[in-house]
Scaffold this motif. Sequence first.
Motif, mmCIF file in Angstrom:
data_model
loop_
_atom_site.group_PDB
_atom_site.id
_atom_site.type_symbol
_atom_site.label_atom_id
_atom_site.label_comp_id
_atom_site.label_asym_id
_atom_site.label_seq_id
_atom_site.Cartn_x
_atom_site.Cartn_y
_atom_site.Cartn_z
ATOM 1 N N GLU A 59 -38.213 7.382 45.823
ATOM 2 C CA GLU A 59 -37.693 6.033 45.549
ATOM 3 C C GLU A 59 -38.786 4.977 45.703
ATOM 4 O OE1 GLU A 59 -34.466 5.679 48.282
ATOM 5 O OE2 GLU A 59 -33.207 7.091 47.189
ATOM 6 N N CYS A 60 -39.787 5.253 46.519
ATOM 7 C CA CYS A 60 -40.901 4.309 46.712
ATOM 8 C C CYS A 60 -41.655 4.082 45.408
ATOM 9 C CB CYS A 60 -41.859 4.836 47.765
ATOM 10 S SG CYS A 60 -41.126 5.086 49.396
ATOM 11 N N PHE A 61 -41.635 5.077 44.531
ATOM 12 C CA PHE A 61 -42.367 5.030 43.261
ATOM 13 C C PHE A 61 -41.426 4.879 42.078
ATOM 14 C CE2 PHE A 61 -44.341 8.490 45.926
ATOM 15 C CZ PHE A 61 -45.199 7.639 46.605
ATOM 16 N N ASP A 62 -40.234 4.364 42.316
ATOM 17 C CA ASP A 62 -39.225 4.216 41.261
ATOM 18 C C ASP A 62 -38.971 5.531 40.546
ATOM 19 O OD1 ASP A 62 -38.823 1.483 41.758
ATOM 20 O OD2 ASP A 62 -40.570 0.972 40.537
ATOM 21 N N ASP A 63 -38.981 6.628 41.308
ATOM 22 C CA ASP A 63 -38.721 7.968 40.778
ATOM 23 C C ASP A 63 -39.628 8.341 39.600
ATOM 24 O OD1 ASP A 63 -36.698 8.891 42.558
ATOM 25 O OD2 ASP A 63 -35.278 7.533 41.587
ATOM 26 N N ALA A 64 -40.901 7.972 39.685
ATOM 27 C CA ALA A 64 -41.863 8.336 38.638
ATOM 28 C C ALA A 64 -41.832 9.845 38.406
ATOM 29 C CB ALA A 64 -43.272 7.896 39.051
ATOM 30 N N THR A 65 -41.981 10.273 37.164
ATOM 31 C CA THR A 65 -41.909 11.700 36.850
ATOM 32 C C THR A 65 -43.139 12.467 37.319
ATOM 33 O OG1 THR A 65 -42.797 11.292 34.650
ATOM 34 C CG2 THR A 65 -40.396 11.374 34.869
ATOM 35 N N SER A 66 -44.265 11.784 37.464
ATOM 36 C CA SER A 66 -45.467 12.434 37.987
ATOM 37 C C SER A 66 -46.301 11.414 38.747
ATOM 38 C CB SER A 66 -46.294 13.066 36.865
ATOM 39 O OG SER A 66 -46.903 12.084 36.078
ATOM 40 N N VAL A 67 -47.136 11.918 39.643
ATOM 41 C CA VAL A 67 -48.061 11.077 40.404
ATOM 42 C C VAL A 67 -49.418 11.760 40.437
ATOM 43 C CG1 VAL A 67 -46.253 10.067 41.863
ATOM 44 C CG2 VAL A 67 -47.476 12.103 42.646
ATOM 45 N N ARG A 68 -50.433 10.975 40.736
ATOM 46 C CA ARG A 68 -51.756 11.507 41.038
ATOM 47 C C ARG A 68 -52.169 10.920 42.382
ATOM 48 N NH1 ARG A 68 -55.520 10.200 35.988
ATOM 49 N NH2 ARG A 68 -54.832 8.109 36.523
ATOM 50 N N VAL A 69 -52.959 11.658 43.156
ATOM 51 C CA VAL A 69 -53.370 11.178 44.470
ATOM 52 C C VAL A 69 -54.885 11.247 44.621
ATOM 53 C CG1 VAL A 69 -51.204 11.787 45.615
ATOM 54 C CG2 VAL A 69 -53.056 13.433 45.558
ATOM 55 N N SER A 70 -55.369 10.392 45.493
ATOM 56 C CA SER A 70 -56.766 10.391 45.906
ATOM 57 C C SER A 70 -56.785 9.928 47.354
ATOM 58 C CB SER A 70 -57.582 9.436 45.029
ATOM 59 O OG SER A 70 -58.959 9.500 45.348
ATOM 60 N N VAL A 71 -57.679 10.467 48.158
ATOM 61 C CA VAL A 71 -57.709 10.152 49.579
ATOM 62 C C VAL A 71 -59.098 9.691 49.984
ATOM 63 C CG1 VAL A 71 -57.393 11.091 51.901
ATOM 64 C CG2 VAL A 71 -55.898 11.833 50.059
ATOM 65 N N LYS A 72 -59.107 8.656 50.846
ATOM 66 C CA LYS A 72 -60.365 8.117 51.370
ATOM 67 C C LYS A 72 -60.294 8.071 52.891
ATOM 68 C CE LYS A 72 -62.717 3.682 51.656
ATOM 69 N NZ LYS A 72 -62.636 2.282 51.193
ATOM 70 N N MET A 73 -61.318 8.583 53.562
ATOM 71 C CA MET A 73 -61.448 8.489 55.009
ATOM 72 C C MET A 73 -62.599 7.548 55.295
ATOM 73 S SD MET A 73 -63.552 9.342 57.783
ATOM 74 C CE MET A 73 -64.711 10.452 57.043
ATOM 75 N N GLY A 74 -62.399 6.642 56.235
ATOM 76 C CA GLY A 74 -63.470 5.753 56.676
ATOM 77 C C GLY A 74 -63.620 5.853 58.178
ATOM 78 N N ASP A 75 -64.835 6.077 58.655
ATOM 79 C CA ASP A 75 -65.116 6.206 60.084
ATOM 80 C C ASP A 75 -66.202 5.211 60.455
ATOM 81 O OD1 ASP A 75 -65.606 6.920 62.698
ATOM 82 O OD2 ASP A 75 -65.831 9.067 62.276
ATOM 83 N N ARG A 76 -65.840 4.248 61.302
ATOM 84 C CA ARG A 76 -66.786 3.220 61.732
ATOM 85 C C ARG A 76 -67.136 3.362 63.213
ATOM 86 N NH1 ARG A 76 -67.339 -0.232 57.617
ATOM 87 N NH2 ARG A 76 -65.646 -0.458 56.144
#
Length: 181
Positions: free
Chosen positions: A137-154
Amino acid sequence: MRSRTALTVGATIALAALVAAPAAHAEVYSIDDPADASASLTDITGLEADYGNAKLLVKVRFAELMRSSAAGVSVFIDTDPDAKGAEYVLSSGLGDGTDYVLTEAKGWHAIDERVSCDYHARPKWGNDVFRAVISRECFDDATSVRVSVKMGDRADGSHPVVDWAPKRHRWSLPIVSGLPA
């Protein structure tokens, strides 16, 4: 003669189906990430995403995840492949006592528009994994998604460490809703 022709045509169709290019979609996306952020214990080692009938499940694996970590993670979610960048981003710290939030995104940056829906995220330090569960529901029930992840360490202010999976500003394959996550 007819049976021989039918057999030849059938074999040709079967062979073509076997050697055809694989579909550019998946129900579950999983990738190993090389050791490319060795200056940080929170180097991403893998990414898994499952877009089920009810939710998106994202697991980010790390070399070593510590309760005292000063690192953070951003899970970018793309629901519109024609628009540049992400439409949503879930941001979280990876240390004990940090919080998480799902916001709208413009390009590759979070904006202050908090998304009001069901989601949960937390690091699992003993398993070296960050796990996020986000309702469709967060994505209006989109039929597909793509993901990418970023880690930041300071942790070391002299040179912040950043790690991406699959790569910087690159997406997973489209993950089509399939079996329940």
